[in-house]
Design a protein around this motif. Structure first.
Motif, PDB file in Angstrom:
ATOM      1  N   VAL A 154       0.830  -1.201   0.000  1.00  0.00           N
ATOM      2  CA  VAL A 154       0.000   0.000   0.000  1.00  0.00           C
ATOM      3  C   VAL A 154       0.869   1.257   0.000  1.00  0.00           C
ATOM      4  N   ALA A 155       1.962   1.224   0.729  1.00  0.00           N
ATOM      5  CA  ALA A 155       2.851   2.389   0.846  1.00  0.00           C
ATOM      6  C   ALA A 155       3.452   2.792  -0.500  1.00  0.00           C
ATOM      7  N   ASN A 156       3.578   1.831  -1.422  1.00  0.00           N
ATOM      8  CA  ASN A 156       4.182   2.118  -2.729  1.00  0.00           C
ATOM      9  C   ASN A 156       3.150   2.396  -3.822  1.00  0.00           C
ATOM     10  N   TYR A 157       1.882   2.305  -3.451  1.00  0.00           N
ATOM     11  CA  TYR A 157       0.809   2.471  -4.444  1.00  0.00           C
ATOM     12  C   TYR A 157       0.430   3.941  -4.550  1.00  0.00           C
ATOM     13  N   LYS A 158       0.582   4.509  -5.743  1.00  0.00           N
ATOM     14  CA  LYS A 158       0.402   5.951  -5.909  1.00  0.00           C
ATOM     15  C   LYS A 158      -1.059   6.370  -6.021  1.00  0.00           C
ATOM     16  N   GLU A 159      -1.930   5.460  -6.450  1.00  0.00           N
ATOM     17  CA  GLU A 159      -3.349   5.799  -6.587  1.00  0.00           C
ATOM     18  C   GLU A 159      -4.069   5.535  -5.262  1.00  0.00           C
ATOM     19  N   ASP A 160      -5.406   5.572  -5.291  1.00  0.00           N
ATOM     20  CA  ASP A 160      -6.202   5.274  -4.098  1.00  0.00           C
ATOM     21  C   ASP A 160      -6.130   3.777  -3.825  1.00  0.00           C
ATOM     22  N   ALA A 161      -5.430   3.402  -2.758  1.00  0.00           N
ATOM     23  CA  ALA A 161      -5.207   1.977  -2.460  1.00  0.00           C
ATOM     24  C   ALA A 161      -6.512   1.243  -2.150  1.00  0.00           C
ATOM     25  N   GLY A 162      -7.536   1.973  -1.740  1.00  0.00           N
ATOM     26  CA  GLY A 162      -8.826   1.334  -1.466  1.00  0.00           C
ATOM     27  C   GLY A 162      -9.404   0.657  -2.689  1.00  0.00           C
ATOM     28  N   ASN A 163      -9.027   1.135  -3.885  1.00  0.00           N
ATOM     29  CA  ASN A 163      -9.528   0.525  -5.119  1.00  0.00           C
ATOM     30  C   ASN A 163      -8.999  -0.891  -5.319  1.00  0.00           C
ATOM     31  N   LEU A 164      -7.879  -1.216  -4.680  1.00  0.00           N
ATOM     32  CA  LEU A 164      -7.322  -2.569  -4.788  1.00  0.00           C
ATOM     33  C   LEU A 164      -8.234  -3.610  -4.142  1.00  0.00           C
ATOM     34  N   LEU A 165      -9.108  -3.159  -3.252  1.00  0.00           N
ATOM     35  CA  LEU A 165     -10.018  -4.080  -2.571  1.00  0.00           C
ATOM     36  C   LEU A 165     -11.222  -4.432  -3.435  1.00  0.00           C
ATOM     37  N   LYS A 166     -11.458  -3.644  -4.488  1.00  0.00           N
ATOM     38  CA  LYS A 166     -12.572  -3.922  -5.391  1.00  0.00           C
ATOM     39  C   LYS A 166     -12.115  -4.888  -6.468  1.00  0.00           C
ATOM     40  N   GLY A 167     -13.072  -5.558  -7.078  1.00  0.00           N
ATOM     41  CA  GLY A 167     -12.703  -6.513  -8.121  1.00  0.00           C
ATOM     42  C   GLY A 167     -13.882  -7.329  -8.571  1.00  0.00           C
ATOM     43  N   VAL A 168     -13.599  -8.416  -9.263  1.00  0.00           N
ATOM     44  CA  VAL A 168     -14.636  -9.287  -9.817  1.00  0.00           C
ATOM     45  C   VAL A 168     -15.283 -10.100  -8.696  1.00  0.00           C
ATOM     46  N   PRO A 169     -16.616 -10.283  -8.714  1.00  0.00           N
ATOM     47  CA  PRO A 169     -17.280 -11.109  -7.695  1.00  0.00           C
ATOM     48  C   PRO A 169     -16.650 -12.490  -7.587  1.00  0.00           C
ATOM     49  N   ASN A 170     -16.482 -12.950  -6.347  1.00  0.00           N
ATOM     50  CA  ASN A 170     -15.923 -14.269  -6.003  1.00  0.00           C
ATOM     51  C   ASN A 170     -14.408 -14.349  -6.188  1.00  0.00           C
ATOM     52  N   SER A 171     -13.775 -13.251  -6.633  1.00  0.00           N
ATOM     53  CA  SER A 171     -12.311 -13.257  -6.678  1.00  0.00           C
ATOM     54  C   SER A 171     -11.776 -13.048  -5.257  1.00  0.00           C
ATOM     55  N   SER A 172     -10.573 -13.528  -5.008  1.00  0.00           N
ATOM     56  CA  SER A 172     -10.000 -13.443  -3.668  1.00  0.00           C
ATOM     57  C   SER A 172      -8.969 -12.334  -3.567  1.00  0.00           C
ATOM     58  N   ALA A 173      -8.939 -11.715  -2.395  1.00  0.00           N
ATOM     59  CA  ALA A 173      -7.934 -10.691  -2.116  1.00  0.00           C
ATOM     60  C   ALA A 173      -7.096 -11.158  -0.928  1.00  0.00           C
ATOM     61  N   GLU A 174      -5.784 -11.270  -1.139  1.00  0.00           N
ATOM     62  CA  GLU A 174      -4.875 -11.649  -0.060  1.00  0.00           C
ATOM     63  C   GLU A 174      -4.447 -10.365   0.661  1.00  0.00           C
ATOM     64  N   ILE A 175      -4.810 -10.255   1.912  1.00  0.00           N
ATOM     65  CA  ILE A 175      -4.597  -9.007   2.647  1.00  0.00           C
ATOM     66  C   ILE A 175      -3.652  -9.220   3.826  1.00  0.00           C
ATOM     67  N   THR A 176      -2.653  -8.373   3.920  1.00  0.00           N
ATOM     68  CA  THR A 176      -1.762  -8.341   5.081  1.00  0.00           C
ATOM     69  C   THR A 176      -2.087  -7.071   5.855  1.00  0.00           C
ATOM     70  N   TYR A 177      -2.270  -7.215   7.167  1.00  0.00           N
ATOM     71  CA  TYR A 177      -2.681  -6.065   7.972  1.00  0.00           C
ATOM     72  C   TYR A 177      -1.955  -6.061   9.314  1.00  0.00           C
ATOM     73  N   VAL A 178      -1.981  -4.908   9.948  1.00  0.00           N
ATOM     74  CA  VAL A 178      -1.380  -4.748  11.277  1.00  0.00           C
ATOM     75  C   VAL A 178      -2.476  -4.424  12.276  1.00  0.00           C
ATOM     76  N   ARG A 179      -2.495  -5.194  13.371  1.00  0.00           N
ATOM     77  CA  ARG A 179      -3.470  -4.970  14.441  1.00  0.00           C
ATOM     78  C   ARG A 179      -2.742  -4.937  15.781  1.00  0.00           C
ATOM     79  N   GLN A 180      -2.856  -3.800  16.442  1.00  0.00           N
ATOM     80  CA  GLN A 180      -2.227  -3.637  17.749  1.00  0.00           C
ATOM     81  C   GLN A 180      -0.741  -4.010  17.713  1.00  0.00           C
ATOM     82  N   GLY A 181      -0.062  -3.597  16.642  1.00  0.00           N
ATOM     83  CA  GLY A 181       1.378  -3.809  16.523  1.00  0.00           C
ATOM     84  C   GLY A 181       1.784  -5.155  15.966  1.00  0.00           C
ATOM     85  N   LYS A 182       0.821  -6.054  15.721  1.00  0.00           N
ATOM     86  CA  LYS A 182       1.136  -7.394  15.214  1.00  0.00           C
ATOM     87  C   LYS A 182       0.636  -7.536  13.788  1.00  0.00           C
ATOM     88  N   THR A 183       1.479  -8.156  12.945  1.00  0.00           N
ATOM     89  CA  THR A 183       1.137  -8.348  11.533  1.00  0.00           C
ATOM     90  C   THR A 183       0.442  -9.690  11.335  1.00  0.00           C
TER      91      THR A 183
END
Length: 548
Positions: free
Chosen positions: A141-170
């Motif tokens: 996300v840090a290297n994505y120049k456009e609106d990164a939220g658009n990466l979450l959109k896509g074709v129905p039933n397609s999968s998105a692999e998401i890495t996230y940080v919660r309370q300091g843990k990845t």
């Protein structure tokens, strides 16, 4: 290279010229020469700049910035949309899209989950409010120049692999995208045996249909009174505002008039359908975030003495926009007119055509408000939003509250609170304590939250002038004392607005445990505006007194 650059430059220039030499000239014949002159100046400048500037330029970015800066001189609702922006506007209008089912936002240059929608993919995958998304399908996300939220959109039933940080843990999760339907009416239910409650959060293409369904369902459940909650509703489609009013008033009733310098935009909007119920007692809830179409509904209901308005003064947006399709899939949303409620008032609060020294729109002063009359002869005013018939002072955002809201502190404190209090099981019996509020004030001090008063700004200006006149030695001591006293006043301001801040904190925290649906259930038991509305509706004499 220069030839390629020249082609890049001429394409947007040609598009702009075609746009402005079309219907615009037919409408503004008197300005023909001036418009043509300014286009010629601009195109010449744009060409010379791109061909001669010392470094390589990006004509697209330059044009985008030029357009947006030009529009910034007008009002905040006249906007240029690129292709991605156009899609976002379509979603607002229709309420449908394909994605993960969560409200995401860029906060401090981080892509953060603001609210996962109950039962949708993000929620099922375990994502929660406060999670920072750092990677989507291998894209940082840090290297994505456009609106990164658009990466979450896509074709129905397609999968998105998401890495996230919660309370300091990845952590990682897989989310399967699906079709998302954003309801205009996310909640309706009975408050008690006789009073129905409808929450209306936006005016999209589904609004009047969903509101009608809710009203009919509640009447079937025995509702003899209705509370329509428009708090926080930013508006949307004007036609849907007319249709919502139509549910409660007869066919053929004037709802709103629009006035413009362009004759074709001068229109009157009347109700076109048979209503559902013109007699059922109605209370409409509004606050400072109720705007546009929300104000058409609440203002018209007030003008026609069809219901009682409860809460705090609305935002004050009396302007109408229309989207104009342009070349290469772009759009211009332009303010075309002002709207007027049946009594003849325009509730526009900010004068964007007269600005102060800092370039901010001037607020219409109360002494300049004009008086209008409702159907029953009650006085109402223009110029500052819709004023409620029953104003609740603790719902009005103070200066310190607005400053806190504009920061991220309430959201971040709610995240912290949720993970520190995982044992709460019955949210309807829960309540923030004085100790919690004290902790919130301490939390404020640990963040980057800053609140500069107008007094501070003036004092800083005086000190700067004193320095130029070599008078600052003595003044500095007095200045430090005054600033210290002001800081104490700020702390006191937090305490003075404790009730309102506690309410805002509660709303954000409750959603962490029981989603937005649970928040509305909590409102029915604890919310002051709903309690007041219920009290008014349960006393027919008092209700009629407001309208006469």
């Amino acid at each position: 290279m220069k030839k390629l650059l020249k082609q890049k430059v001429l394409i947007p220039i040609l598009a702009l010229t075609i746009l402005l030499t079309g219907s615009a000239f037919k409408t503004f014949n008197n300005d023909f020469f001036e418009i043509a002159k300014q286009i010629e100046i601009f195109t010449t400048l744009f060409k010379e700049l791109n061909m001669n500037y010392v470094d390589e330029t990006n004509p697209g970015d330059l044009m985008d910035n030029a357009i947006k800066n030009m529009l910034n001189e007008l009002d905040p609702y006249t906007k240029f949309y690129n292709e991605q922006d156009v899609e976002a506007e379509r979603i607002k209008r229709t309420g449908d899209y394909t994605g993960v089912g969560a409200h995401v936002k860029i906060l401090k240059e981080k892509l953060v989950i603001i609210e996962p929608y109950k039962g949708y993919p993000a929620d099922k995958a375990g994502l929660k409010a406060g999670d920072e998304i750092i990677e989507i399908d291998g894209q940082l996300v840090a290297n994505y120049k456009e609106d990164a939220g658009n990466l979450l959109k896509g074709v129905p039933n397609s999968s998105a692999e998401i890495t996230y940080v919660r309370q300091g843990k990845t952590a990682k999760t897989t989310v399967k995208r699906s079709e998302i339907e954003i309801d205009a009416v996310p909640h309706f239910s009975m408050i008690n045996e006789t009073t129905g409650y409808i929450v209306l959060t936006k005016f999209n293409q589904k609004t009047s249909q969903q509101t009608a369904y809710a009203l009919k369902d509640l009447k079937a459940q025995g509702a003899k009174n209705i509370i329509l909650d428009l708090r926080g509703n930013p508006g949307g489609l004007l036609s849907e505002a007319v249709n919502v009013v139509n549910l409660f008033v007869p066919k053929g009733q004037l709802v709103v008039t629009t006035k413009s310098k362009v004759k074709k935009y001068n229109r009157t909007y009347y109700t076109k359908n048979e209503p559902i119920d013109t007699e059922i007692p109605l209370v409409v809830l509004i606050n400072g975030s109720s705007a546009s179409a929300s104000e058409i509904v609440s203002g018209t209901i007030q003008d026609l003495d069809r219901g009682v308005i409860v809460g705090s003064r609305s935002f004050g947006k009396g302007l109408v926009q229309r989207s104009k399709a342009m070349t290469y899939g772009t759009q211009l949303k332009v303010t075309i007119s002002r709207y007027y409620t049946p009594s003849g008032r325009c509730i526009q609060a900010l004068d964007y055509w007269n600005k102060d020294k800092k370039g901010n729109a001037v607020r219409v002063k109360q002494k300049d408000y004009n008086v209008f009359k409702t159907k029953n002869g009650r006085q109402v005013f223009d110029g500052g939003g819709v004023f409620p018939d029953e104003a609740l002072e603790n719902t009005k955002n103070s200066t310190i509250t607005k400053a806190v809201l504009s920061s991220q502190t309430i959201f971040d404190f709610a995240t912290k609170y949720y993970y520190n209090n995982t044992n709460i099981t019955n949210i309807n019996d829960w309540k923030l304590t004085d100790s919690d509020f004290k902790e919130f004030k301490t939390f404020l001090n640990t963040t980057e939250f800053s609140f500069e008063t107008e007094t501070e700004k003036s004092l800083n200006k005086v000190l700067e002038i004193a320095k130029t006149e070599n008078l600052d030695d003595d003044i500095q001591r007095d200045y430090n004392t005054l600033i210290q006293n002001l800081n104490q006043s700020k702390i006191k301001a937090l305490d003075d607005n404790k009730s309102q801040l506690m309410s805002l904190l509660s709303d954000e925290i409750i959603k962490r445990y029981v989603y937005r649906e649970g928040l509305y259930e909590y409102y029915k038991l604890h919310n002051n505006e709903i309690k007041k509305a219920t009290e008014i509706l349960e006393n027919p004499t008092k209700y009629k007194r407001y309208l006469n």
